[in-house]
Scaffold this motif. Sequence first.
Motif, PDB file in Angstrom:
ATOM      1  N   GLU A   1       0.833  -1.210   0.000  1.00 26.22           N
ATOM      2  CA  GLU A   1       0.000   0.000   0.000  1.00 26.22           C
ATOM      3  C   GLU A   1       0.870   1.264   0.000  1.00 26.22           C
ATOM      4  O   GLU A   1       0.584   2.227  -0.717  1.00 26.22           O
ATOM      5  N   LEU A   2       1.951   1.245   0.782  1.00 29.08           N
ATOM      6  CA  LEU A   2       2.867   2.390   0.805  1.00 29.08           C
ATOM      7  C   LEU A   2       3.532   2.588  -0.557  1.00 29.08           C
ATOM      8  O   LEU A   2       3.725   3.727  -1.005  1.00 29.08           O
ATOM      9  N   GLU A   3       3.877   1.494  -1.218  1.00 26.57           N
ATOM     10  CA  GLU A   3       4.491   1.608  -2.546  1.00 26.57           C
ATOM     11  C   GLU A   3       3.504   2.198  -3.541  1.00 26.57           C
ATOM     12  O   GLU A   3       3.866   3.059  -4.353  1.00 26.57           O
ATOM     13  N   GLU A   4       2.241   1.746  -3.464  1.00 29.56           N
ATOM     14  CA  GLU A   4       1.209   2.297  -4.348  1.00 29.56           C
ATOM     15  C   GLU A   4       1.016   3.788  -4.072  1.00 29.56           C
ATOM     16  O   GLU A   4       0.905   4.591  -5.007  1.00 29.56           O
ATOM     17  N   LEU A   5       0.969   4.153  -2.793  1.00 27.07           N
ATOM     18  CA  LEU A   5       0.815   5.570  -2.441  1.00 27.07           C
ATOM     19  C   LEU A   5       2.021   6.385  -2.895  1.00 27.07           C
ATOM     20  O   LEU A   5       1.876   7.528  -3.341  1.00 27.07           O
ATOM     21  N   SER A   6       3.194   5.794  -2.786  1.00 26.06           N
ATOM     22  CA  SER A   6       4.402   6.483  -3.235  1.00 26.06           C
ATOM     23  C   SER A   6       4.357   6.711  -4.742  1.00 26.06           C
ATOM     24  O   SER A   6       4.719   7.791  -5.225  1.00 26.06           O
ATOM     25  N   ASN A   7       3.924   5.695  -5.492  1.00 23.89           N
ATOM     26  CA  ASN A   7       3.803   5.852  -6.949  1.00 23.89           C
ATOM     27  C   ASN A   7       2.768   6.914  -7.299  1.00 23.89           C
ATOM     28  O   ASN A   7       2.991   7.745  -8.196  1.00 23.89           O
ATOM     29  N   GLU A   8       1.638   6.893  -6.606  1.00 28.47           N
ATOM     30  CA  GLU A   8       0.599   7.902  -6.840  1.00 28.47           C
ATOM     31  C   GLU A   8       1.117   9.293  -6.493  1.00 28.47           C
ATOM     32  O   GLU A   8       0.866  10.256  -7.210  1.00 28.47           O
ATOM     33  N   ASN A   9       1.875   9.374  -5.395  1.00 30.16           N
ATOM     34  CA  ASN A   9       2.478  10.655  -5.001  1.00 30.16           C
ATOM     35  C   ASN A   9       3.432  11.150  -6.079  1.00 30.16           C
ATOM     36  O   ASN A   9       3.451  12.347  -6.407  1.00 30.16           O
ATOM     37  N   ALA A  10       4.232  10.241  -6.636  1.00 31.28           N
ATOM     38  CA  ALA A  10       5.174  10.638  -7.688  1.00 31.28           C
ATOM     39  C   ALA A  10       4.424  11.138  -8.916  1.00 31.28           C
ATOM     40  O   ALA A  10       4.818  12.148  -9.530  1.00 31.28           O
TER      41      ALA A  10
ATOM     42  N   HIS B   1       3.011  14.468  -8.143  1.00 31.38           N
ATOM     43  CA  HIS B   1       4.109  15.441  -8.074  1.00 31.38           C
ATOM     44  C   HIS B   1       4.520  15.893  -9.472  1.00 31.38           C
ATOM     45  O   HIS B   1       4.763  17.083  -9.702  1.00 31.38           O
TER      46      HIS B   1
END
Length: 173
Positions: free
Chosen positions: A110-119, A122
């Motif tokens: 979930e954190l990886e998915e959120l990180s990708n979405e954040n990128a 951004h």
Amino acid sequence: YNKKHKGASLAQEDPAGPPPPPGFKAYKKSEGSGGVMGMIQQIIGDAQAEEAQAVQAEKDAQAAYELYVKDTNDSVTAKRDSITNKSDTKAKKEGALQETKKDHNNIMVELEELSNENADLHKACDFTVKNFDIRQTARDEEVEALRQAKAVLSGAKFDSALVQKSAFLKRRQ
């Protein structure tokens, strides 16, 4: 055979032999020694005492052994119970560990998915921020052009510089 000694036994009641000569005391059994029978009686008594002592020692040893076996069995039972309890606790904790690892893996995904979405967000925001001034200028020019078009359609007159600019634009088309 001799009827006058009808009640007599083999052991004679009269002292054996003649009376002791003068200067000697009468014959009697030695008081210091018990004779063979006394010795046998003493050996029997000693043997019985040793037997009683051995029997008592055996009883004491048997009681001590039984106490030892009882204590050992109690200890073994307590250790088995402890092992069972610890095995149960270990199994529960291993189950909890597996659940925690599973939860950890899910959270990491979930954190990886959120990180990708954040990128991705951004990148979009960087594009918007980078081109904000250009886009704002273009919007302002578009709004001004729409105002002028509205004014022309309403019949408004522009100053000569603006009319010349319009004429120049018409020629280019």
